[in-house]
Enzyme design. Structure first.
Site, mmCIF file in Angstrom:
data_model
loop_
_atom_site.group_PDB
_atom_site.id
_atom_site.type_symbol
_atom_site.label_atom_id
_atom_site.label_comp_id
_atom_site.label_asym_id
_atom_site.label_seq_id
_atom_site.Cartn_x
_atom_site.Cartn_y
_atom_site.Cartn_z
ATOM 1 N N ARG A 116 25.464 23.667 50.640
ATOM 2 C CA ARG A 116 25.130 22.246 50.533
ATOM 3 C C ARG A 116 23.779 21.963 51.210
ATOM 4 O O ARG A 116 23.459 22.515 52.254
ATOM 5 C CB ARG A 116 26.264 21.453 51.200
ATOM 6 C CG ARG A 116 26.177 19.963 51.148
ATOM 7 C CD ARG A 116 27.501 19.348 51.615
ATOM 8 N NE ARG A 116 27.369 17.921 51.857
ATOM 9 C CZ ARG A 116 27.170 17.382 53.050
ATOM 10 N NH1 ARG A 116 27.089 18.160 54.119
ATOM 11 N NH2 ARG A 116 27.055 16.078 53.181
ATOM 12 N N ILE B 98 16.701 17.269 44.524
ATOM 13 C CA ILE B 98 16.812 16.197 45.515
ATOM 14 C C ILE B 98 17.960 16.535 46.460
ATOM 15 O O ILE B 98 19.128 16.476 46.085
ATOM 16 C CB ILE B 98 17.072 14.834 44.838
ATOM 17 C CG1 ILE B 98 15.982 14.524 43.799
ATOM 18 C CG2 ILE B 98 17.149 13.723 45.886
ATOM 19 C CD1 ILE B 98 16.290 13.321 42.939
ATOM 20 N N ARG B 99 17.622 16.934 47.680
ATOM 21 C CA ARG B 99 18.654 17.380 48.645
ATOM 22 C C ARG B 99 19.607 18.352 47.968
ATOM 23 O O ARG B 99 20.834 18.263 48.084
ATOM 24 C CB ARG B 99 19.423 16.190 49.224
ATOM 25 C CG ARG B 99 18.590 15.250 50.075
ATOM 26 C CD ARG B 99 19.434 14.099 50.614
ATOM 27 N NE ARG B 99 20.525 14.575 51.450
ATOM 28 C CZ ARG B 99 21.659 13.919 51.649
ATOM 29 N NH1 ARG B 99 21.864 12.756 51.059
ATOM 30 N NH2 ARG B 99 22.589 14.408 52.425
ATOM 31 N N HIS C 186 18.531 17.983 38.914
ATOM 32 C CA HIS C 186 18.832 16.789 38.125
ATOM 33 C C HIS C 186 17.989 16.798 36.848
ATOM 34 O O HIS C 186 16.852 16.314 36.854
ATOM 35 C CB HIS C 186 18.482 15.521 38.914
ATOM 36 C CG HIS C 186 19.308 15.284 40.134
ATOM 37 N ND1 HIS C 186 20.387 14.435 40.145
ATOM 38 C CD2 HIS C 186 19.200 15.790 41.389
ATOM 39 C CE1 HIS C 186 20.919 14.415 41.360
ATOM 40 N NE2 HIS C 186 20.224 15.227 42.124
ATOM 41 N N GLU D 146 18.623 14.960 34.307
ATOM 42 C CA GLU D 146 18.764 13.637 33.686
ATOM 43 C C GLU D 146 17.627 12.687 34.032
ATOM 44 O O GLU D 146 17.459 11.660 33.373
ATOM 45 C CB GLU D 146 20.113 13.010 34.067
ATOM 46 C CG GLU D 146 20.221 12.472 35.480
ATOM 47 C CD GLU D 146 20.498 13.531 36.531
ATOM 48 O OE1 GLU D 146 20.644 13.179 37.715
ATOM 49 O OE2 GLU D 146 20.568 14.739 36.171
ATOM 50 N N GLY E 114 24.772 12.832 43.672
ATOM 51 C CA GLY E 114 25.176 11.793 44.610
ATOM 52 C C GLY E 114 25.442 12.454 45.944
ATOM 53 O O GLY E 114 24.790 13.437 46.304
ATOM 54 N N GLU E 115 26.414 11.957 46.662
ATOM 55 C CA GLU E 115 26.827 12.556 47.929
ATOM 56 C C GLU E 115 28.175 13.222 47.710
ATOM 57 O O GLU E 115 29.177 12.551 47.445
ATOM 58 C CB GLU E 115 26.923 11.473 49.017
ATOM 59 C CG GLU E 115 27.485 11.960 50.341
ATOM 60 C CD GLU E 115 26.789 13.202 50.852
ATOM 61 O OE1 GLU E 115 27.482 14.218 51.057
ATOM 62 O OE2 GLU E 115 25.556 13.164 51.020
ATOM 63 N N SER E 116 28.210 14.539 47.797
ATOM 64 C CA SER E 116 29.412 15.290 47.424
ATOM 65 C C SER E 116 30.621 14.912 48.268
ATOM 66 O O SER E 116 31.754 14.866 47.760
ATOM 67 C CB SER E 116 29.150 16.799 47.517
ATOM 68 O OG SER E 116 28.782 17.179 48.834
ATOM 69 N N CYS F 213 23.809 19.009 40.803
ATOM 70 C CA CYS F 213 23.602 18.766 42.236
ATOM 71 C C CYS F 213 24.943 18.630 42.958
ATOM 72 O O CYS F 213 25.641 19.621 43.134
ATOM 73 C CB CYS F 213 22.693 17.562 42.440
ATOM 74 S SG CYS F 213 21.990 17.469 44.115
#
Length: 211
Positions: free
Chosen positions: A110, A143-144, A191, A193, A49-51, A81
């Site tokens: 990051r 992903i990022r 990721h 998952e 997600g967005e940390s 992530c």
């Protein structure tokens, strides 16, 4: 411990995908949004997600201090992530007010692999999986994604970006650490998952069950 109850922090990220992966390897997956739910699980997944957002939501939902306490008590936690960033003791390129939960003696950069458009999938050798019963490489999605810039002496490096890709071309991020373990804590930059390869979750379930 058979069929451990493993929570997935359900504040943001690939919650359903992590739950499905956990269930596929024999765990009982539950969502965690409240302190009582966190107190009841045998292990916890911190999804991507967005940390920075997850950090703020942990504090708003009064979960951060309890999570830190449970990690110190030995709760097995897997961070993917953004979850890797949250488990790091130190981060680079974070926002001015960004905090981590900590627990792993690592420095994480990051968004190290670039922006959303730089996302990619690849197969990686993963210690404890690829080298067990001819398991073969793990399918991963970045992903990022962050990477581990530095790892302390108690950290076991599980996977790195290879020197060349499958076509033999040099890889810019060669050698970067993208999976590691320290005690009861497991972290991946990628990721698993969303790739259909549940073996990283299987490894985590075995960590929880063995604890």
């Amino acid at each position: 411990m058979s069929n451990p109850t493993i929570g997935v922090l359900a504040l943001q990220g690939d919650v359903r995908e992590h739950l499905a992966a956990l269930e596929s390897v024999g765990a009982h997956g539950v969502t965690v949004r409240r302190p009582g739910e966190l107190a009841a699980v045998d292990g916890l997944v911190l999804p991507g997600g967005e940390s920075t957002t997850i950090d703020k939501l942990l504090r708003i939902f009064e979960l951060r201090d309890l999570l830190q306490a449970r990690i110190k008590e030995g709760l097995p936690v897997y961070g993917s992530c953004a979850g890797m960033i949250l488990l790091a003791d130190r981060i680079l390129d974070g926002t001015a007010d960004q905090q981590t939960v900590g627990g792993m003696d690592v420095v994480v950069r990051r968004n190290a692999f670039g922006r959303q458009v730089d996302s990619f999938e690849t197969d990686l050798d993963f210690a404890g999986i690829s080298d067990v019963d001819d398991g073969g490489p793990v399918r991963t999605a970045f992903i990022r994604a962050p990477w581990i810039e530095e790892a302390g002496p108690e950290v076991e490096v599980l996977s790195r970006i290879p020197a060349v890709d499958t076509q033999g071309r040099p890889v810019a991020a060669a050698g970067r650490i993208v999976a590691a373990r320290q005690g009861s804590l497991l972290a991946t930059a990628f990721h698993p998952e969303i790739t259909g390869d549940a073996r990283v979750h299987g490894l985590f379930v075995s960590m929880v069950a063995g604890g």
